[in-house]
Design an enzyme around this catalytic site. Structure first.
Site, PDB file in Angstrom:
ATOM      1  CB  SER A 223      64.348  19.971 -56.468  1.00  0.00           C
ATOM      2  OG  SER A 223      63.524  19.193 -57.301  1.00  0.00           O
ATOM      3  CD  GLU A 345      68.234  13.206 -55.598  1.00  0.00           C
ATOM      4  OE1 GLU A 345      67.088  13.602 -55.303  1.00  0.00           O
ATOM      5  OE2 GLU A 345      69.261  13.878 -55.384  1.00  0.00           O
ATOM      6  CG  HIS A 440      63.956  14.835 -54.819  1.00  0.00           C
ATOM      7  ND1 HIS A 440      65.094  15.266 -55.456  1.00  0.00           N
ATOM      8  CD2 HIS A 440      63.042  15.837 -54.979  1.00  0.00           C
ATOM      9  CE1 HIS A 440      64.881  16.456 -55.989  1.00  0.00           C
ATOM     10  NE2 HIS A 440      63.648  16.829 -55.709  1.00  0.00           N
TER      11      HIS A 440
END
Length: 526
Positions: A223, A345, A440
């Site tokens: 990330s 995500e 995510h």
């Protein structure tokens, strides 16, 4: 390293780095892993150093106690996903956070161990090395790796960029690199990224003390950490510090802020301070967080989750176009690159967001028009066929911020000369959290983490045996990449003229796809 206190309830272990001696502890199954938590890699960034580049740590004379169950937690506001991820509550935080946690096999083996360094995510606002999902003991034991988790300055402390902030130049290269700022500078841009560079320099210099091989360092960024790593890949001064790189869910579609954007946010931050902005370097951390909370609470367009504090284009360590910066960077000199995304995500942000209830076709169409221009209607029909508007919106955001730019980054990295492999993590969250799908962060506890993380609310209804089998696979694949640059036979390199994407987890595990994007979408993003 040497073991000590063999008769104690928690066996201690001792090693020494250039800063001084340290006490760690043996843990994991059979106590086959040594762990050192809260190990300084730079001096505390406090007082006059609060917004300056990291400085070398002065060292210590008495043995440093790095044998606790918790190391260092950077100063931060609560994460909006803390409960979902099972993050601990009530943990003490500090600005003295330039530390790493290190896990290593207790036995030396046949030689120095390969090293995996993890740059954690959290939107540049939250997170840190001590979260249960980042624990490195199991990975170190299963794959014979030294695992290093990095803390760096978060939020305004790491990424506030007022108009008077100056970029820091990186001079030298590898273990001899240093930071230079213009005379009179009191505040630099991208301090949190400079912290990460300093941590990598420390690893290259000191990891031998933990049985690690400084010639076989792989940096993994997830990330915000992945976006940071994309910036570092283009810096020739930093590249000698690692041999391989892995980008997990890097939001490469989120361009770094311009200096003008960052200055406007800094003005809002300074206006919200409960005391004189001239005391920016001496006011309490709590006052800093209050102003940060105000900035985060400002009205924003529906669905806009971009962090106000993030990488800032300064043309020294952060380019305006992170993928494009590879074009002008020196050849990668044998770099092995692994990159990928989770299948859904943005479901983490939008899957259960009541703020998107009642999203209209007109609102969604406007988002598609901003991305696809004259092909917006064609793309809208493709993304929303047979599904609701909010799902089409969510999938657009996933592809715009993560999937399409990651594939474009792979194209550039391949042309740059790196050996590139791509993955897509498809395992979906079941049960009560099923709306989050392959969201995510869902892949992290399959590589890192301990049992506590695997029983977080996100995984409450998951089949633990299924998770265990996939965990062994993921660790084996990533471990092989760290050791050799090749995750497994049959996972061929990605080439623009012959793309290959390995599915990890889910019903199609092991299948090689022709794109990270779903069928029909590559043409839209071409």
């Amino acid at each position: 390293m040497r073991a000590a206190d063999a008769g104690s309830a928690t066996r201690r272990t001792v090693t020494e780095v250039s800063g001084g001696p340290m006490v760690g502890r043996l843990e994991g199954a059979g106590r086959g892993v040594v762990a050192y938590r809260g190990v300084p890699y730079a001096a505390p960034p406090v007082g006059a150093d609060r917004f300056m580049p990291p400085r070398p740590h002065p060292g210590w004379s008495e043995p440093l106690r790095a044998d606790g169950p918790v190391g260092t937690v950077p100063l931060q506001l609560p994460s909006p996903f803390a409960a979902l991820m099972g993050d601990p509550v009530g943990v003490a935080q500090t600005e003295d956070c330039l530390t790493v946690n290190v896990w290593a096999p207790a036995e030396p083996g046949d030689g120095p161990h390969p090293v995996l360094v993890w740059l954690p995510g959290g939107s540049f606002l939250t997170g840190g090395a001590d979260l249960p999902r980042y624990d490195g003991a199991e990975l170190a034991a299963q794959e014979g790796l030294v695992v290093v988790l990095v803390n760096y300055r978060l939020g305004a402390l790491g990424f506030l960029a007022p108009s008077w902030a100056e970029p820091a130049a990186v001079e030298g290269a590898g273990t001899e690199l240093s930071f230079r700022v213009p005379p009179g500078t009191t505040h630099v841009t991208n301090a949190g990224l400079l912290d990460q560079i300093a941590a990598l320099r420390w690893v290259a210099r000191e990891i031998h003390a933990f049985g690690g091989d400084p010639e076989r360092v792989t940096v993994v960024g997830q990330s915000a950490g992945g976006q940071s790593l994309a910036a570092l890949l283009a810096l020739p001064q930093v590249r000698p510090l690692f041999r391989r790189a892995v980008l997990h869910s890097a939001p490469l579609g989120m361009a770094p802020q311009t200096r003008q954007e960052a200055a406007r946010i800094a003005d809002d931050f300074l206006a919200a301070l409960p005391t004189d902005p001239a005391r920016l370097r001496t006011m309490s951390g709590e006052q800093m967080l209050l102003a940060q909370r105000y900035v985060l609470g400002r009205p924003r367009p529906r669905g806009d989750v971009r962090p106000p504090f993030q990488l800032v284009t300064d043309h020294e360590v952060v380019a305006a176009d992170l993928p494009g910066a590879l074009r002008g960077a020196p050849p990668p000199d044998g770099l092995d690159l692994l990159a990928g995304v989770t299948r859904h995500e943005c479901a983490l942000w939008y899957g259960n967001d009541p703020g998107l209830d009642g999203l209209t076709r007109e609102e969604v169409a406007a988002e598609f028009a901003a991305v696809f221009g004259p092909r917006a209607e064609e793309a809208l029909r493709h993304y929303t066929s047979g599904t609701e508007w909010r799902v089409g919106f969510e999938e657009l955001k996933t592809d715009a911020f993560f999937t399409a730019p990651t594939e474009q980054f792979a194209d550039l990295a391949d042309a740059w000369g790196a050996s590139v492999r791509l993955f897509r993590f498809d395992w979906r969250v079941p049960g009560r959290a099923a709306s989050l799908r392959a969201c995510h962060c869902v892949e992290i506890p399959f590589l890192l983490g301990r049992a506590e993380a695997r029983h977080a609310p996100l995984f409450a209804d998951a089949d633990q045996e299924e998770m265990a089998a996939l965990r062994v696979l993921v660790r084996r694949l990533w471990g092989a990449f760290v050791r050799t640059g090749v995750p497994e036979d049959g996972w061929r390199p990605y080439r623009r003229e012959r793309p290959a994407v390995r599915v990890v987890g889910g019903e199609r595990d092991g299948v090689l796809l022709g794109s990270l994007l779903e069928p029909g979408r590559p043409q839209l993003w071409a």
